[in-house]
Design a protein around this motif. Sequence first.
Motif, PDB file in Angstrom:
ATOM      1  N   ARG A  31      99.662   5.002  78.665  1.00 10.39           N
ATOM      2  CA  ARG A  31     100.579   6.083  79.031  1.00 10.39           C
ATOM      3  C   ARG A  31      99.809   7.376  79.292  1.00 10.39           C
ATOM      4  N   ALA A  32      98.872   7.717  78.411  1.00 11.45           N
ATOM      5  CA  ALA A  32      98.071   8.929  78.601  1.00 11.45           C
ATOM      6  C   ALA A  32      97.199   8.815  79.850  1.00 11.45           C
ATOM      7  N   PHE A  33      96.623   7.639  80.055  1.00 10.44           N
ATOM      8  CA  PHE A  33      95.762   7.390  81.204  1.00 10.44           C
ATOM      9  C   PHE A  33      96.533   7.552  82.520  1.00 10.44           C
ATOM     10  N   LEU A  34      97.796   7.124  82.537  1.00  6.42           N
ATOM     11  CA  LEU A  34      98.597   7.127  83.767  1.00  6.42           C
ATOM     12  C   LEU A  34      99.520   8.330  83.877  1.00  6.42           C
ATOM     13  N   ALA A  35      99.286   9.361  83.080  1.00  3.92           N
ATOM     14  CA  ALA A  35     100.212  10.494  83.010  1.00  3.92           C
ATOM     15  C   ALA A  35     100.572  11.072  84.373  1.00  3.92           C
ATOM     16  N   THR A  36      99.662  11.101  85.295  1.00  5.59           N
ATOM     17  CA  THR A  36      99.938  11.706  86.602  1.00  5.59           C
ATOM     18  C   THR A  36      99.889  10.700  87.741  1.00  5.59           C
ATOM     19  N   TRP A  37      99.902   9.418  87.428  1.00  6.65           N
ATOM     20  CA  TRP A  37      99.782   8.397  88.468  1.00  6.65           C
ATOM     21  C   TRP A  37     101.140   7.852  88.873  1.00  6.65           C
ATOM     22  N   GLY A  38     101.295   7.629  90.151  1.00  2.00           N
ATOM     23  CA  GLY A  38     102.423   6.862  90.662  1.00  2.00           C
ATOM     24  C   GLY A  38     103.745   7.595  90.693  1.00  2.00           C
ATOM     25  N   ALA A  39     104.713   6.880  91.228  1.00  3.41           N
ATOM     26  CA  ALA A  39     106.078   7.383  91.323  1.00  3.41           C
ATOM     27  C   ALA A  39     106.709   7.408  89.933  1.00  3.41           C
ATOM     28  N   PRO A  40     107.786   8.171  89.758  1.00  6.62           N
ATOM     29  CA  PRO A  40     108.469   8.180  88.463  1.00  6.62           C
ATOM     30  C   PRO A  40     108.843   6.750  88.034  1.00  6.62           C
ATOM     31  N   GLY A  41     108.532   6.420  86.794  1.00  8.82           N
ATOM     32  CA  GLY A  41     108.840   5.095  86.274  1.00  8.82           C
ATOM     33  C   GLY A  41     107.729   4.081  86.419  1.00  8.82           C
ATOM     34  N   ALA A  42     106.760   4.338  87.280  1.00  7.75           N
ATOM     35  CA  ALA A  42     105.683   3.367  87.490  1.00  7.75           C
ATOM     36  C   ALA A  42     104.873   3.163  86.217  1.00  7.75           C
ATOM     37  N   GLY A  43     104.617   4.228  85.480  1.00  6.82           N
ATOM     38  CA  GLY A  43     103.878   4.112  84.228  1.00  6.82           C
ATOM     39  C   GLY A  43     104.644   3.329  83.177  1.00  6.82           C
ATOM     40  N   ASP A  44     105.978   3.462  83.167  1.00  7.07           N
ATOM     41  CA  ASP A  44     106.799   2.718  82.217  1.00  7.07           C
ATOM     42  C   ASP A  44     106.697   1.217  82.466  1.00  7.07           C
ATOM     43  N   VAL A  45     106.744   0.838  83.720  1.00  2.47           N
ATOM     44  CA  VAL A  45     106.621  -0.582  84.076  1.00  2.47           C
ATOM     45  C   VAL A  45     105.233  -1.083  83.682  1.00  2.47           C
ATOM     46  N   ALA A  46     104.218  -0.294  83.945  1.00  2.00           N
ATOM     47  CA  ALA A  46     102.849  -0.687  83.584  1.00  2.00           C
ATOM     48  C   ALA A  46     102.718  -0.885  82.082  1.00  2.00           C
ATOM     49  N   GLU A  47     103.315   0.004  81.286  1.00  3.97           N
ATOM     50  CA  GLU A  47     103.270  -0.133  79.828  1.00  3.97           C
ATOM     51  C   GLU A  47     103.949  -1.412  79.366  1.00  3.97           C
ATOM     52  N   LEU A  48     105.118  -1.695  79.913  1.00  3.92           N
ATOM     53  CA  LEU A  48     105.855  -2.899  79.532  1.00  3.92           C
ATOM     54  C   LEU A  48     105.057  -4.156  79.853  1.00  3.92           C
ATOM     55  N   LEU A  49     104.551  -4.236  81.064  1.00  3.70           N
ATOM     56  CA  LEU A  49     103.822  -5.439  81.476  1.00  3.70           C
ATOM     57  C   LEU A  49     102.523  -5.595  80.698  1.00  3.70           C
ATOM     58  N   THR A  50     101.839  -4.495  80.436  1.00  3.65           N
ATOM     59  CA  THR A  50     100.607  -4.557  79.651  1.00  3.65           C
ATOM     60  C   THR A  50     100.909  -5.033  78.240  1.00  3.65           C
ATOM     61  N   SER A  51     101.972  -4.514  77.639  1.00  2.00           N
ATOM     62  CA  SER A  51     102.365  -4.958  76.296  1.00  2.00           C
ATOM     63  C   SER A  51     102.612  -6.462  76.264  1.00  2.00           C
ATOM     64  N   GLU A  52     103.282  -6.968  77.270  1.00  2.51           N
ATOM     65  CA  GLU A  52     103.583  -8.401  77.329  1.00  2.51           C
ATOM     66  C   GLU A  52     102.301  -9.224  77.428  1.00  2.51           C
ATOM     67  N   LEU A  53     101.376  -8.802  78.286  1.00  2.00           N
ATOM     68  CA  LEU A  53     100.144  -9.579  78.458  1.00  2.00           C
ATOM     69  C   LEU A  53      99.252  -9.523  77.223  1.00  2.00           C
ATOM     70  N   VAL A  54      99.152  -8.365  76.598  1.00  3.93           N
ATOM     71  CA  VAL A  54      98.335  -8.246  75.393  1.00  3.93           C
ATOM     72  C   VAL A  54      98.943  -9.086  74.267  1.00  3.93           C
ATOM     73  N   THR A  55     100.252  -8.993  74.099  1.00  4.34           N
ATOM     74  CA  THR A  55     100.920  -9.790  73.074  1.00  4.34           C
ATOM     75  C   THR A  55     100.696 -11.274  73.310  1.00  4.34           C
ATOM     76  N   ASN A  56     100.852 -11.723  74.553  1.00  2.72           N
ATOM     77  CA  ASN A  56     100.603 -13.140  74.877  1.00  2.72           C
ATOM     78  C   ASN A  56      99.184 -13.548  74.512  1.00  2.72           C
ATOM     79  N   ALA A  57      98.220 -12.720  74.865  1.00  6.22           N
ATOM     80  CA  ALA A  57      96.825 -13.059  74.582  1.00  6.22           C
ATOM     81  C   ALA A  57      96.591 -13.190  73.082  1.00  6.22           C
ATOM     82  N   LEU A  58      97.150 -12.285  72.308  1.00  5.59           N
ATOM     83  CA  LEU A  58      96.930 -12.312  70.864  1.00  5.59           C
ATOM     84  C   LEU A  58      97.656 -13.473  70.187  1.00  5.59           C
ATOM     85  N   ILE A  59      98.891 -13.703  70.590  1.00  7.83           N
ATOM     86  CA  ILE A  59      99.676 -14.756  69.947  1.00  7.83           C
ATOM     87  C   ILE A  59      99.213 -16.148  70.367  1.00  7.83           C
ATOM     88  N   HIS A  60      98.963 -16.341  71.637  1.00  8.79           N
ATOM     89  CA  HIS A  60      98.694 -17.684  72.143  1.00  8.79           C
ATOM     90  C   HIS A  60      97.240 -18.114  72.041  1.00  8.79           C
TER      91      HIS A  60
END
Length: 134
Positions: A31-60
């Motif tokens: 979130r801090a890294f992407l503070a000024t990147w992209g259209a409104p909401g783009a950072g939120d989507v990036a956070e969600l998808l990153t959370s999903e991939l990191v969680t998958n990697a750790l759990i699986h």
Amino acid sequence: MAGEARQPTQLLRRVGRTDLTAVPEVRHALRAFLATWGAPGAGDVAELLTSELVTNALIHTGDGAVVTATVEPEQLRVEVRDFVPGLRPPRARPADDDPHGRGLLLVRALADSWGVENREVGKVVWFELNGGAA
């Protein structure tokens, strides 16, 4: 130009073995890294998808992971690498499965592109988002 501060173009985070507390830490760093990147909401989507991939990697995998986010003016690429040999690439499960395992369905639905790259040891699951105005 002289005197202008350049925005960092890459974020790199190592996540320890089965350390699910690292998921929100990675999300906040992104979130801090992407503070000024992209259209409104783009950072939120990036956070969600990153959370999903990191969680998958750790759990699986039961092992650690490395998260790399690379930003360009119009595109973000996030890669989550694990180091567990011999695992098949993750699958996006059908929507009628149990609530676990839907992370890749979100990635498939929300990312502009995504994929899996096998490595000699482990794999990289990645997604890309275009940051242009909607």
